[in-house]
Scaffold this active site. Structure first.
Site, PDB file in Angstrom:
ATOM      1  N   ASP A 192       1.548   3.045   9.842  1.00 33.50           N
ATOM      2  CA  ASP A 192       1.633   1.638   9.639  1.00 33.50           C
ATOM      3  C   ASP A 192       2.010   1.398  10.860  1.00 33.50           C
ATOM      4  OD1 ASP A 192      -0.847   2.616   8.263  1.00 33.50           O
ATOM      5  OD2 ASP A 192      -1.184   0.714   7.248  1.00 33.50           O
ATOM      6  N   ASP A 204       0.879  -1.286   0.322  1.00 34.82           N
ATOM      7  CA  ASP A 204       0.462   0.080   0.013  1.00 34.82           C
ATOM      8  C   ASP A 204       0.529   1.481  -0.176  1.00 34.82           C
ATOM      9  OD1 ASP A 204      -1.654  -1.493   0.481  1.00 34.82           O
ATOM     10  OD2 ASP A 204      -2.282  -1.060   2.390  1.00 34.82           O
ATOM     11  N   ASP A 237      -2.016   5.975   0.958  1.00 34.44           N
ATOM     12  CA  ASP A 237      -2.664   4.950   1.494  1.00 34.44           C
ATOM     13  C   ASP A 237      -3.223   5.919   2.297  1.00 34.44           C
ATOM     14  OD1 ASP A 237      -4.130   2.793   2.390  1.00 34.44           O
ATOM     15  OD2 ASP A 237      -2.578   1.910   3.229  1.00 34.44           O
ATOM     16  N   ARG A 289      -8.197   8.441  11.580  1.00 34.64           N
ATOM     17  CA  ARG A 289      -6.690   7.924  12.770  1.00 34.64           C
ATOM     18  C   ARG A 289      -5.704   8.464  12.549  1.00 34.64           C
ATOM     19  NH1 ARG A 289      -6.780   2.521   8.211  1.00 34.64           N
ATOM     20  NH2 ARG A 289      -8.521   2.206   8.163  1.00 34.64           N
TER      21      ARG A 289
END
Length: 391
Positions: free
Chosen positions: A217, A189, A213, A269
């Site tokens: 992460d 991603d 994206d 997020r």
């Protein structure tokens, strides 16, 4: 006014300048540094007032806090110091002088700096070996417009003062992996930085934005991560902590998110948490749209002394829970000493205890009053360091 009056005025002006130059006391470099340090957060105050930071770059390993602890494993007599001189990139046969050559090929402790300002376009994700520090202080380094960074099954890594943006998804292919082994990498991603089964990772003072994206992460059992002093902006999905709802190994995940600036134009997020524990402290949220902090699978969150500024139009609720879950023994979303502006609100878990981060002595830091958050996050993002002294 006659000629004599004009001459008198000029003489008075010159005399004033002379007095200012020669008789007004000047602050020494040490005093300037001390005064500057008073308005810094705990991490920055540890190293930024040092005017000799260029010759003492490794000082920052003693400045990290929270779950990453002190990064002293990244230095020592066997440390290799490497300067990037070439912005080009060959993902399979990296050339000496390029970033990938030292970040992926050489084993052992490596401290990477950059000769000059650079725009680096990676042809494949950069997989970073253990005990590697990428230090962009003093220059303007962009990793942008294609593949970006991946920390894959490695440990003890510092990413500092890099601008990472416009990262794009990548098709499967061959790439130089950690420790110099060419591996096949599946589809990736378009994240700025992705952690996969990584531990003891410090992401500090980077600017991340506009990726395909997400921006950061932390997945597949990664833990002991500190995310500090970064500027996250212009992004829909900002930060994901936990791989997916079924990946139970992320129950052991421990992440600290501290002194970061979120916004403008961040949608959601910040972070989104699955399974594990996250301490979110002394961050500035300016520009959230859908929500700030969300989660699923019963994560534990302590939100402490953050400043949440809701948009004038749009959502005012800071939190989001998958399927609308708010209660139950598995959920622990707690707000402690947070501040809310423009009608922002935080839906806490009913009852239960506020989960403690349980930091060790090397990890502990004092969360300051939320009134100081604006000043503590003023220098978030990649630093604009003076070429002569202070950073």
């Amino acid at each position: 006014m006659g000629p004599q009056g004009v001459n008198y005025v000029i003489w008075q002006f010159v005399l004033t300048i002379v007095i200012v130059i020669f008789f007004v006391p000047k602050l020494s470099s040490a005093k300037q540094s001390k005064l500057m340090g008073l308005n810094m957060n705990m991490i920055d105050r540890c190293w930024r007032p040092n005017s000799e930071w260029r010759r003492q770059r490794q000082q920052i390993v003693t400045c990290s806090i929270d779950y990453v602890g002190k990064m002293t494993n990244n230095i020592g007599k066997d440390l290799i110091q490497y300067e990037v001189t070439d912005p080009n990139d060959d993902p399979i046969n990296p050339k000496l002088g390029t970033l990938r050559y030292r970040a992926s090929v050489i084993r052992g402790k490596v401290w990477i700096t950059f000769q000059k300002d650079m725009n680096i376009r990676l042809n494949k994700p950069l997989l970073i070996s253990s005990f590697t520090t990428i230090d962009g202080r003093g220059v303007n380094i962009h990793i942008a417009n294609n593949a970006c960074l991946m920390i894959f099954k490695t440990t003890n890594i510092i990413i500092h003062s890099i601008r990472i943006h416009h990262c794009k998804a990548q098709a499967p292919g061959m790439v130089m992996g950690p420790n110099g082994k060419v591996i096949h990498l599946g589809p990736i991603d378009g994240d700025a930085i992705r952690l996969v089964t990584a531990s003891k990772i410090w992401i500090d003072h980077n600017t991340l934005n506009d990726c395909e994206d997400g921006l950061l992460d932390v997945t597949r059992g990664s833990s002991n991560v500190t995310i500090s002093n970064n500027w996250f902006r212009e992004q829909d999905k900002v930060m994901l902590l936990g791989h997916d709802d079924g990946y139970v190994r992320d129950k052991n995940m421990k992440v600290t998110v501290v002194y970061n600036h979120f916004g403008p134009n961040c949608n959601q997020r910040m972070p989104r948490i699955r399974h594990g524990y996250t301490h979110v402290a002394n961050n500035l949220y300016l520009g959230l749209m859908q929500y700030a902090i969300g989660g699923s699978m019963g994560p534990s969150l302590k939100s402490e002394a953050n400043l949440f500024i809701a948009p004038k139009v749009g959502s005012k609720e800071i939190t989001w829970r998958q399927n609308g879950q708010t209660n139950g023994d598995k959920w622990e979303f707690h707000s402690v000493r947070d501040a809310f502006e423009n009608g922002a609100s935080f839906e806490v878990t009913n009852g239960g205890r506020v989960p403690k981060p349980n930091y060790s002595k090397d990890e502990y830091f004092q969360v300051v009053d939320v009134k100081s958050v604006r000043s503590l996050t003023r220098s978030s993002g990649a630093l604009q360091c003076s070429r002569t002294s202070l950073c």
